[in-house]
Design a protein around this motif. Structure first.
Motif, PDB file in Angstrom:
ATOM      1  N   LEU D  32      20.503   8.563  27.607  1.00 33.53           N
ATOM      2  CA  LEU D  32      21.505   7.489  27.499  1.00 33.53           C
ATOM      3  C   LEU D  32      20.872   6.256  26.868  1.00 33.53           C
ATOM      4  O   LEU D  32      21.449   5.619  25.985  1.00 33.53           O
ATOM      5  CB  LEU D  32      21.980   7.178  28.919  1.00 33.53           C
ATOM      6  N   GLU D  33      19.644   5.943  27.293  1.00 34.93           N
ATOM      7  CA  GLU D  33      18.989   4.751  26.734  1.00 34.93           C
ATOM      8  C   GLU D  33      18.738   4.953  25.242  1.00 34.93           C
ATOM      9  O   GLU D  33      18.864   4.006  24.451  1.00 34.93           O
ATOM     10  CB  GLU D  33      17.661   4.494  27.454  1.00 34.93           C
ATOM     11  N   ILE D  34      18.406   6.179  24.837  1.00 38.01           N
ATOM     12  CA  ILE D  34      18.189   6.433  23.400  1.00 38.01           C
ATOM     13  C   ILE D  34      19.473   6.172  22.642  1.00 38.01           C
ATOM     14  O   ILE D  34      19.507   5.516  21.590  1.00 38.01           O
ATOM     15  CB  ILE D  34      17.681   7.873  23.188  1.00 38.01           C
ATOM     16  N   MET D  35      20.611   6.621  23.208  1.00 36.91           N
ATOM     17  CA  MET D  35      21.883   6.395  22.503  1.00 36.91           C
ATOM     18  C   MET D  35      22.179   4.899  22.421  1.00 36.91           C
ATOM     19  O   MET D  35      22.624   4.370  21.393  1.00 36.91           O
ATOM     20  CB  MET D  35      23.010   7.123  23.248  1.00 36.91           C
ATOM     21  N   LEU D  36      21.891   4.167  23.498  1.00 42.15           N
ATOM     22  CA  LEU D  36      22.166   2.715  23.477  1.00 42.15           C
ATOM     23  C   LEU D  36      21.322   2.039  22.399  1.00 42.15           C
ATOM     24  O   LEU D  36      21.779   1.162  21.672  1.00 42.15           O
ATOM     25  CB  LEU D  36      21.848   2.129  24.850  1.00 42.15           C
ATOM     26  N   ASN D  37      20.052   2.493  22.291  1.00 41.07           N
ATOM     27  CA  ASN D  37      19.200   1.887  21.266  1.00 41.07           C
ATOM     28  C   ASN D  37      19.734   2.172  19.873  1.00 41.07           C
ATOM     29  O   ASN D  37      19.674   1.323  18.982  1.00 41.07           O
ATOM     30  CB  ASN D  37      17.770   2.433  21.402  1.00 41.07           C
ATOM     31  N   ALA D  38      20.281   3.389  19.695  1.00 43.05           N
ATOM     32  CA  ALA D  38      20.859   3.699  18.378  1.00 43.05           C
ATOM     33  C   ALA D  38      21.992   2.708  18.084  1.00 43.05           C
ATOM     34  O   ALA D  38      22.111   2.158  16.984  1.00 43.05           O
ATOM     35  CB  ALA D  38      21.368   5.136  18.373  1.00 43.05           C
ATOM     36  N   GLY D  39      22.799   2.420  19.129  1.00 43.02           N
ATOM     37  CA  GLY D  39      23.874   1.453  18.942  1.00 43.02           C
ATOM     38  C   GLY D  39      23.342   0.088  18.556  1.00 43.02           C
ATOM     39  O   GLY D  39      23.838  -0.582  17.634  1.00 43.02           O
ATOM     40  N   ASN D  40      22.266  -0.337  19.234  1.00 43.78           N
ATOM     41  CA  ASN D  40      21.693  -1.659  18.907  1.00 43.78           C
ATOM     42  C   ASN D  40      21.230  -1.703  17.454  1.00 43.78           C
ATOM     43  O   ASN D  40      21.404  -2.711  16.762  1.00 43.78           O
ATOM     44  CB  ASN D  40      20.496  -1.942  19.820  1.00 43.78           C
ATOM     45  N   LEU D  41      20.645  -0.589  17.015  1.00 43.01           N
ATOM     46  CA  LEU D  41      20.169  -0.536  15.622  1.00 43.01           C
ATOM     47  C   LEU D  41      21.327  -0.793  14.670  1.00 43.01           C
ATOM     48  O   LEU D  41      21.239  -1.568  13.713  1.00 43.01           O
ATOM     49  CB  LEU D  41      19.564   0.851  15.367  1.00 43.01           C
ATOM     50  N   ASN D  42      22.476  -0.171  14.995  1.00 44.45           N
ATOM     51  CA  ASN D  42      23.651  -0.369  14.144  1.00 44.45           C
ATOM     52  C   ASN D  42      24.095  -1.822  14.155  1.00 44.45           C
ATOM     53  O   ASN D  42      24.400  -2.425  13.117  1.00 44.45           O
ATOM     54  CB  ASN D  42      24.800   0.496  14.676  1.00 44.45           C
ATOM     55  N   LEU D  43      24.080  -2.426  15.364  1.00 38.32           N
ATOM     56  CA  LEU D  43      24.548  -3.823  15.470  1.00 38.32           C
ATOM     57  C   LEU D  43      23.729  -4.719  14.561  1.00 38.32           C
ATOM     58  O   LEU D  43      24.246  -5.550  13.818  1.00 38.32           O
ATOM     59  CB  LEU D  43      24.385  -4.283  16.929  1.00 38.32           C
ATOM     60  N   THR D  58      23.035 -12.153  18.868  1.00 38.24           N
ATOM     61  CA  THR D  58      23.332 -12.418  20.285  1.00 38.24           C
ATOM     62  C   THR D  58      24.019 -11.205  20.891  1.00 38.24           C
ATOM     63  O   THR D  58      23.800 -10.885  22.058  1.00 38.24           O
ATOM     64  CB  THR D  58      24.267 -13.627  20.421  1.00 38.24           C
ATOM     65  N   PHE D  59      24.832 -10.490  20.070  1.00 41.93           N
ATOM     66  CA  PHE D  59      25.447  -9.265  20.606  1.00 41.93           C
ATOM     67  C   PHE D  59      24.363  -8.303  21.061  1.00 41.93           C
ATOM     68  O   PHE D  59      24.437  -7.683  22.127  1.00 41.93           O
ATOM     69  CB  PHE D  59      26.304  -8.585  19.524  1.00 41.93           C
ATOM     70  N   VAL D  60      23.290  -8.184  20.250  1.00 41.70           N
ATOM     71  CA  VAL D  60      22.248  -7.216  20.618  1.00 41.70           C
ATOM     72  C   VAL D  60      21.546  -7.679  21.884  1.00 41.70           C
ATOM     73  O   VAL D  60      21.232  -6.877  22.772  1.00 41.70           O
ATOM     74  CB  VAL D  60      21.236  -7.041  19.467  1.00 41.70           C
TER      75      VAL D  60
END
Lengths: 164, 317, 124, 98
Positions: D32-43, D58-60
């Motif tokens: 789950l944490e890996i998926m969240l990090n992928a999301g942050n990368l996109n942000l 700030t969103f990240v």
């Protein structure tokens, strides 16, 4: 092949390799170590994109907080041994789903053309602070609320129920 | 790109040598200061006044057998000492020693300096977890719990300096201190920094996990020879890094009359180091529950109050 | 690939220091390999238990106080990062900024008070 | 820009695979944490094209904060599960069926 390109491929290769090892390694300790390497690679990717404060914040919160928390979980639940932690009955279907997911995301990513040009100048910390206390003030306060709520929730779950 | 890589490696190797020398000097000073405080002489036999004592220790450690016990998780066991030492060296990167000697001035330098020791916490836990031994597991858990509970007040104490200086880059903080030092403006912040650094480095009176009487050897029970030495080297290199950072951020390292900046910086750093050694041999060791609750019940509230006072005063001054 | 020279330099420096931080001790260990004797006897390979044969395999103890400490640490970690982001510009926002950051800090301190009153800070 | 989106897509897929196949609850948390990090990368990738990159960052920061809270509460659940069932193997959690 400018500096950015080489650094990007380095960070991308390390993060993908570390993520794969973290997800597939039998021994829990090895996958948590790989997870640490993955977080560091993601911090380097943030730095490549010019988000310096976010990269350091990632190291501070994720490597220093979440990875330590997960290691605490590993230590407290005696799941260190090499017992089988992988293989649901049908990993193949999971592989198929993951590939389909990856395929669609990459297709969408390749098709996307950003409207404005990419600005490469880094965002200074004071700019970030201004944004945080200015337009994003609501989010700033809400995060405090979420922190409070998660402490109460986590402690309620873990505390020995006095009632029973 | 290649040029910057070359300069960074040269800086890193140079600072590795500085860290190694400061480790040797630190261990030597520790034993001499301890000796003289207890009205004995400390090492005297190797060279005049035992100068070569730590050199002899290092050579001995190089030749000592280091063993990897049977049921140990080999990867974790080998990686842990490397992970323990790497953050000490990485944190030396952002400390502004003196005007010309500034390895790299990061925009978020202060946060980087406080973030990197987290890798050391992971190293401690991996060492405890991978050596299949009850004592090292317990020692790993305890010292990790201590390290993380003292990281918070330490960051909050440095935060008051960031608020005053208005920037996260260590060089700007240094430049803002030419007239008055930040230790004078936030004395509580400086005192908190010293106390929490003593706890972060597992030094007496906070050295519960490795206390001889307590847990045999703490998380590095299974280590021997040079591998064990890296945990000690990491501790003393971290000791030097933390004192250098304290000198640079709180005492305006390098700013001072007459003497050149580098000399002022060394004087201030070793003033902090000697003060911590002095505390080590005067204050008795705390009990485990005192150590653990002190940080949450006393240090964090005091740090938050200090922040509040600094913010309000800064606003209306 | 658009990347400001400054960030590239910072990243190369961080990676350079990390590389040397890991490579130098590893080199020393590797050099030491020939200098050191290596005779792993049966007894030496046993985990160290003050000389006694190993009493029991490392059993796990479950104390929730370890978890309570780690939880509060992570929560205060997040708070510290956000305070580090807002600290440099606090002076520019005047009293309003003071009140908003004060409210944020008050909320998280409430979490500390809650854990305190639930007696989870004791190390019994 | 597109290279970062491709990277985060791949990481998301790896994280999803991890969540789907691992029986150990802690490994699910890891995935789950890996998926969240992928999301942050996109942000962050999109924040570079947005008119004000600082707001994107700030969103990240918020996302990292929420991910830390989520990991904390997730671990609380795992520890409660461990205390009740003495195992962290998700497949053993079938008491609702009985």
């Amino acid at each position: 092949m400018g500096a950015g390109d080489i650094l990007f491929f380095l960070a991308a290769a390390v993060s993908i390799a570390a993520a794969v090892v973290a997800v597939t390694d039998e021994r829990l300790l090895h996958s948590v170590l790989a997870f640490g390497v993955f977080l560091f690679a993601i911090a380097c990717a943030f730095l490549i994109m010019g988000a310096e404060f976010v990269a350091v914040a990632q190291i501070f919160v994720y490597v220093g907080g979440v990875a330590v928390l997960i290691l605490f979980g590993v230590m407290l639940t005696a799941s260190r041994g090499a017992q089988r932690t992988v293989e649901t009955e049908h990993p193949m279907w999971a592989m198929v789903c993951a590939l389909v997911l990856a395929g669609t995301l990459i297709a969408v990513a390749a098709a996307y053309r950003p409207a404005t040009a990419v600005q490469s100048r880094a965002v200074d910390v004071s700019l970030l602070g201004n944004a945080l206390l200015g337009p994003q003030l609501v989010g700033f306060e809400l995060i405090g609320l979420i922190l409070l709520a998660s402490v109460i929730a986590a402690l309620a779950v873990v505390r020995r129920e006095p009632g029973r | 790109m290649m040029v910057t890589l070359a300069t960074s490696v040269v800086w890193a190797v140079g600072l590795f040598v500085v860290a190694a020398l400061s480790v040797m000097l630190g261990v030597y000073l520790e034993r001499k200061v301890a000796g003289h405080m207890q009205a004995r002489l400390g090492p005297m036999r190797t060279g005049p006044h035992g100068i070569a004592q730590t050199l002899a220790d290092t050579v001995k450690l190089l030749f000592k057998e280091d063993l990897i016990p049977g049921k140990v998780d080999r990867l974790g066991f080998i990686v842990a000492p490397l992970l323990a030492f790497a953050p000490a060296l990485m944190s030396l990167m952002v400390i502004p020693y003196a005007r010309p000697f500034v390895p790299r001035d990061l925009n978020a330098g202060v946060l980087y300096f406080l973030a990197v020791p987290a890798i050391g916490v992971i190293a401690v836990m991996v060492a405890g977890l991978s050596s299949a031994n009850n004592y090292s597991l317990l020692g790993g858990l305890r010292s990790a719990a201590q390290l993380i509970s003292y990281e918070i007040p330490r960051s909050l104490s440095v935060l008051s300096v960031v608020m005053l200086a208005g920037s996260l880059s260590t060089v700007t903080i240094l430049e803002r201190q030419t007239h008055v030092w930040f230790a004078v403006l936030t004395p509580i912040g400086f005192a908190l920094y010293i106390i929490t650094t003593i706890a972060e480095l597992n030094r007496t009176p906070f050295d519960l996990p490795e206390a001889e009487a307590e847990l045999v050897g703490g998380y590095h029970t299974e280590y021997s020879g040079l591998r064990w030495a890296f945990f000690m080297m990491a501790e003393y290199a971290g000791f030097f890094a933390a004192s250098a950072f304290g000198a640079a951020v709180f005492l305006g390292g390098g700013n001072g009359p007459l003497l050149p900046p580098i000399v002022w910086f060394v004087i201030k750093t070793y003033a902090i180091i000697l003060f911590m050694m002095w505390v080590k041999w005067t204050v008795p060791r705390f009990r485990i529950d005192q150590v653990m609750t002190l940080s949450r019940k006393v240090l964090i509230p005091v740090a938050l109050l200090n922040l509040a006072v600094t913010a309000v005063v800064m606003q209306y001054v | 690939m658009l990347m400001s020279q400054r960030d590239a330099g910072d990243l190369i420096f961080i990676l350079g220091f990390a590389l040397v931080g890991v490579a130098a001790p590893a080199a020393l260990l590797f050099i030491g390999r020939w200098l050191r004797p290596s005779s792993p006897g049966k007894v030496k390979m046993e985990p160290y238990e003050c000389g006694l044969p190993q009493a029991s395999p490392p059993r796990r103890l479950f104390r929730i106080r370890y978890y309570a400490f780690a939880l509060l640490f992570v929560i205060f970690d997040v708070e510290t990062v956000l305070l580090f982001a807002s600290a440099p510009v606090l002076k520019r926002f005047g009293a309003a900024g003071l009140w908003s950051v004060g409210a944020f800090v008050a909320l998280v301190t409430l979490a500390l008070v809650y854990a305190w009153r639930m007696h989870l800070l004791e190390w019994e | 820009m597109t290279r970062f989106l491709v990277l985060s897509g791949l990481l998301l897929a790896i994280g999803a695979y991890g969540v789907m196949t691992r029986r150990n609850a802690i490994c699910t948390l890891l995935g789950l944490e890996i998926m969240l990090n992928a999301g942050n990368l996109n942000l962050i990738a999109f924040s570079r094209v947005s008119p004000s990159p600082a707001v994107g960052q700030t969103f990240v920061l918020f996302s990292i904060g929420i991910a830390a809270c989520e990991a904390a509460v997730g671990l609380a659940l795992i520890l409660a599960m461990w205390r009740r069932y003495r195992t962290v193997d998700i497949d053993k959690l079938v008491s609702l069926k009985e």
